[in-house]
Motif scaffolding. Structure first.
Motif, PDB file in Angstrom:
ATOM      1  N   UNK A 152      -6.684   7.779   0.057  1.00 12.31           N
ATOM      2  CA  UNK A 152      -6.229   6.501   0.606  1.00 12.31           C
ATOM      3  C   UNK A 152      -5.502   6.769   1.915  1.00 12.31           C
ATOM      4  N   UNK A 153      -5.796   5.962   2.934  1.00 10.28           N
ATOM      5  CA  UNK A 153      -5.223   6.180   4.258  1.00 10.28           C
ATOM      6  C   UNK A 153      -4.709   4.865   4.828  1.00 10.28           C
ATOM      7  N   UNK A 154      -3.898   4.987   5.878  1.00  7.70           N
ATOM      8  CA  UNK A 154      -3.526   3.874   6.736  1.00  7.70           C
ATOM      9  C   UNK A 154      -4.229   4.069   8.073  1.00  7.70           C
ATOM     10  N   UNK A 155      -4.551   2.975   8.730  1.00 10.74           N
ATOM     11  CA  UNK A 155      -5.241   3.019  10.012  1.00 10.74           C
ATOM     12  C   UNK A 155      -4.253   2.644  11.110  1.00 10.74           C
ATOM     13  N   UNK A 156      -4.096   3.544  12.103  1.00 11.59           N
ATOM     14  CA  UNK A 156      -3.125   3.374  13.178  1.00 11.59           C
ATOM     15  C   UNK A 156      -3.864   3.211  14.503  1.00 11.59           C
ATOM     16  N   UNK A 157      -3.513   2.161  15.253  1.00 14.21           N
ATOM     17  CA  UNK A 157      -4.104   1.889  16.560  1.00 14.21           C
ATOM     18  C   UNK A 157      -3.103   2.221  17.657  1.00 14.21           C
ATOM     19  N   UNK A 158      -3.499   3.053  18.607  1.00 13.84           N
ATOM     20  CA  UNK A 158      -2.668   3.421  19.759  1.00 13.84           C
ATOM     21  C   UNK A 158      -3.352   2.913  21.021  1.00 13.84           C
ATOM     22  N   UNK A 159      -2.610   2.193  21.865  1.00 14.03           N
ATOM     23  CA  UNK A 159      -3.200   1.603  23.059  1.00 14.03           C
ATOM     24  C   UNK A 159      -2.167   1.508  24.174  1.00 14.03           C
ATOM     25  N   UNK A 160      -2.655   1.290  25.392  1.00 13.89           N
ATOM     26  CA  UNK A 160      -1.805   1.039  26.544  1.00 13.89           C
ATOM     27  C   UNK A 160      -2.068  -0.380  27.008  1.00 13.89           C
ATOM     28  N   UNK A 161      -1.000  -1.152  27.207  1.00 16.00           N
ATOM     29  CA  UNK A 161      -1.100  -2.549  27.598  1.00 16.00           C
ATOM     30  C   UNK A 161      -0.691  -2.662  29.060  1.00 16.00           C
ATOM     31  N   UNK A 162      -1.632  -3.045  29.912  1.00 10.87           N
ATOM     32  CA  UNK A 162      -1.356  -3.172  31.340  1.00 10.87           C
ATOM     33  C   UNK A 162      -0.510  -4.415  31.589  1.00 10.87           C
ATOM     34  N   UNK A 177      -3.801  -1.446   9.308  1.00 12.23           N
ATOM     35  CA  UNK A 177      -4.360  -1.589   7.964  1.00 12.23           C
ATOM     36  C   UNK A 177      -3.758  -0.532   7.050  1.00 12.23           C
ATOM     37  N   UNK A 178      -3.637  -0.888   5.784  1.00  8.49           N
ATOM     38  CA  UNK A 178      -3.013   0.010   4.813  1.00  8.49           C
ATOM     39  C   UNK A 178      -3.885   0.146   3.567  1.00  8.49           C
ATOM     40  N   UNK A 179      -3.698   1.288   2.900  1.00  7.36           N
ATOM     41  CA  UNK A 179      -4.321   1.541   1.590  1.00  7.36           C
ATOM     42  C   UNK A 179      -5.844   1.433   1.654  1.00  7.36           C
ATOM     43  N   UNK A 180      -6.434   2.031   2.679  1.00  3.72           N
ATOM     44  CA  UNK A 180      -7.888   2.008   2.852  1.00  3.72           C
ATOM     45  C   UNK A 180      -8.491   3.209   2.137  1.00  3.72           C
ATOM     46  N   UNK A 181      -9.550   2.969   1.373  1.00  4.57           N
ATOM     47  CA  UNK A 181     -10.208   4.078   0.651  1.00  4.57           C
ATOM     48  C   UNK A 181     -11.258   4.738   1.534  1.00  4.57           C
ATOM     49  N   UNK A 182     -11.257   6.060   1.555  1.00  6.73           N
ATOM     50  CA  UNK A 182     -12.234   6.835   2.317  1.00  6.73           C
ATOM     51  C   UNK A 182     -13.473   7.029   1.450  1.00  6.73           C
ATOM     52  N   UNK A 227      -7.248   3.918  20.644  1.00 10.80           N
ATOM     53  CA  UNK A 227      -7.630   5.045  19.804  1.00 10.80           C
ATOM     54  C   UNK A 227      -7.155   4.805  18.371  1.00 10.80           C
ATOM     55  N   UNK A 228      -8.034   5.063  17.404  1.00  8.25           N
ATOM     56  CA  UNK A 228      -7.699   4.912  15.992  1.00  8.25           C
ATOM     57  C   UNK A 228      -7.358   6.272  15.394  1.00  8.25           C
ATOM     58  N   UNK A 229      -6.295   6.310  14.597  1.00 15.43           N
ATOM     59  CA  UNK A 229      -5.864   7.530  13.914  1.00 15.43           C
ATOM     60  C   UNK A 229      -5.726   7.244  12.420  1.00 15.43           C
ATOM     61  N   UNK A 230      -5.848   8.302  11.627  1.00 15.57           N
ATOM     62  CA  UNK A 230      -5.706   8.192  10.178  1.00 15.57           C
ATOM     63  C   UNK A 230      -4.338   8.687   9.751  1.00 15.57           C
ATOM     64  N   UNK A 231      -3.721   7.974   8.828  1.00 13.68           N
ATOM     65  CA  UNK A 231      -2.442   8.375   8.251  1.00 13.68           C
ATOM     66  C   UNK A 231      -2.626   8.477   6.743  1.00 13.68           C
ATOM     67  N   UNK A 232      -2.574   9.718   6.223  1.00 10.23           N
ATOM     68  CA  UNK A 232      -2.837   9.964   4.807  1.00 10.23           C
ATOM     69  C   UNK A 232      -1.697   9.433   3.945  1.00 10.23           C
ATOM     70  N   UNK A 233      -2.042   8.701   2.895  1.00  6.63           N
ATOM     71  CA  UNK A 233      -1.048   8.108   2.012  1.00  6.63           C
ATOM     72  C   UNK A 233      -0.762   9.036   0.833  1.00  6.63           C
ATOM     73  N   UNK A 234       0.422   8.878   0.259  1.00 10.01           N
ATOM     74  CA  UNK A 234       0.791   9.631  -0.934  1.00 10.01           C
ATOM     75  C   UNK A 234       0.117   9.034  -2.161  1.00 10.01           C
ATOM     76  N   UNK A 269      -3.321  -3.253  -7.605  1.00  6.05           N
ATOM     77  CA  UNK A 269      -2.572  -3.097  -6.360  1.00  6.05           C
ATOM     78  C   UNK A 269      -2.936  -1.794  -5.663  1.00  6.05           C
ATOM     79  N   UNK A 270      -3.106  -0.722  -6.452  1.00  5.46           N
ATOM     80  CA  UNK A 270      -3.415   0.584  -5.862  1.00  5.46           C
ATOM     81  C   UNK A 270      -4.782   0.604  -5.188  1.00  5.46           C
ATOM     82  N   UNK A 271      -5.700  -0.258  -5.640  1.00  6.30           N
ATOM     83  CA  UNK A 271      -7.048  -0.267  -5.078  1.00  6.30           C
ATOM     84  C   UNK A 271      -7.276  -1.406  -4.101  1.00  6.30           C
TER      85      UNK A 271
END
Length: 346
Positions: A152-162, A177-182, A227-234, A269-271
């Motif tokens: 299960x991961x969270x999805x993180x968006x990083x961007x620059x706003x002009x 986004x949170x609690x996404x299943x790979x 850019x999208x990054x993955x954040x691994x959940x516990x 909830x976990x799923x």
């Protein structure tokens, strides 16, 4: 009464007294019976070992090494569809997907699993009403390869706003986004196991995740923003998210004290993936030399007209733009800009 009857009566009393004395002695001297535990030997099952589920496996579960085990089964109840120990490689079943629900302790049948590469494999891995979306990621953004199918991961968006002002963009990162299943990494839906039996860590450039139709649209837009990054959940449950889900009505608390209903609520909830109410961090939250908001375009003077700005003398320049005469300090408060003179010739 004659003497003969008296002698017989006295003798009977003496015999009764002696009998009562010996009976009391025997009762007092005997030990109380000890209650012993009766050990019942476990019945010996005459039959081969078959593959069974260690826990309840709902539809779409990606199997790992902890989901299955071998257990003796009566030979008269063994079906041809069962996985027998002497004919099955357990490692080859890791990464397969459950096509029909399997309860805990129930033998696993060959028809209840879908293997990678089989037709309809990915569709079987998806939950009802869910979609599969592939996201391109870099090695750094993919937790260096420590994300595996089923995590299960969270999805993180990083961007620059002009923005306006001095032209320096706002740098911001937010969890969208949170609690996404790979579901898969690149084209692998199982974990690669080495010769030592341990899972091998491999980098990948694409990750396929499970999302709702609306979240799939949001992921498509997010890829064009930054850019999208993955954040691994516990693996542990998050009590704060449980309270938030209960307060918002996304999860209904069962009535009474039914442990099965409470467990079903926790599993649901976990799923359940979630989007919205994102958290974010700007450049100023990380470094004091970065900004926390985008200044207004008024800082460039293009939107000003007339002969004065906040009481500061100005003069028209080429093209109709307005230039401030003399040294000034520009103070930005959100999108509002104030120009303050600091002295010198006006």
């Amino acid at each position: 009464m004659d003497s003969r009857k008296i002698i017989l009566l006295v003798g009977a009393l003496i015999v009764a007294a002696i009998t009562a004395f010996f009976a009391r002695t025997l009762i007092a001297g005997s030990s109380a019976p000890q209650a012993g535990a009766v050990v019942v030997a476990a019945p010996v099952i005459d039959g081969p070992e078959v593959l069974v589920a260690t826990r309840s496996l709902p539809v779409g579960t990606i199997l790992d090494a902890t989901a299955l085990k071998y257990q003796p089964w009566p030979k008269e109840l063994v079906d041809n569809a069962y996985y027998l120990k002497d004919k099955t490689n357990l490692q080859s079943l890791q990464g397969t997907v459950v096509r029909s629900i399997i309860t805990a302790g129930q033998p696993v049948t060959q028809g209840s699993l879908v293997k990678p590469g089989d037709r309809g494999f990915l569709a079987a891995a998806l939950g009802p009403g869910m979609r599969a979306v592939t996201v391109p990621v870099s090695a750094q953004a993919a937790v260096a390869g420590f994300v595996f199918p089923g995590d299960r991961i969270d999805l993180v968006l990083t961007q620059t706003v002009a923005g306006g002002g001095d032209g320096q963009p706002l740098k911001v990162s937010e969890t969208i986004m949170r609690n996404i299943r790979v579901l898969a990494t690149d084209q692998r839906t199982d974990n690669l196991v080495g010769e030592d039996g341990k899972t091998k860590v491999q980098t990948f450039s694409n990750v396929t995740i499970e999302a709702t139709p609306k979240m799939a649209e949001q992921v498509a837009v997010a890829q064009t923003l930054g850019t999208l990054s993955l954040s691994l959940r516990s693996i542990a449950d998050n009590s704060a998210e449980l309270e938030e889900a209960i307060a918002s009505g996304a999860v209904k608390v069962p009535d009474g004290n039914d442990p099965k209903a409470e467990k079903a609520m926790m599993v649901r909830l976990a799923s359940q993936p979630s989007a919205g109410a994102s958290t974010y961090q700007t450049g100023a939250d990380v470094s004091r030399y970065q900004r926390s908001s985008v200044p207004g375009k008024e800082a460039q003077g293009g939107g000003m007209s007339g002969r004065s700005m906040q009481g500061v003398p100005v003069a028209p320049s080429a093209g109709g733009a307005v230039a401030v005469q003399g040294p000034v300090v520009r103070v930005a408060r959100g999108n509002a800009l104030t120009v303050v003179p600091v002295g010198g010739k006006n």
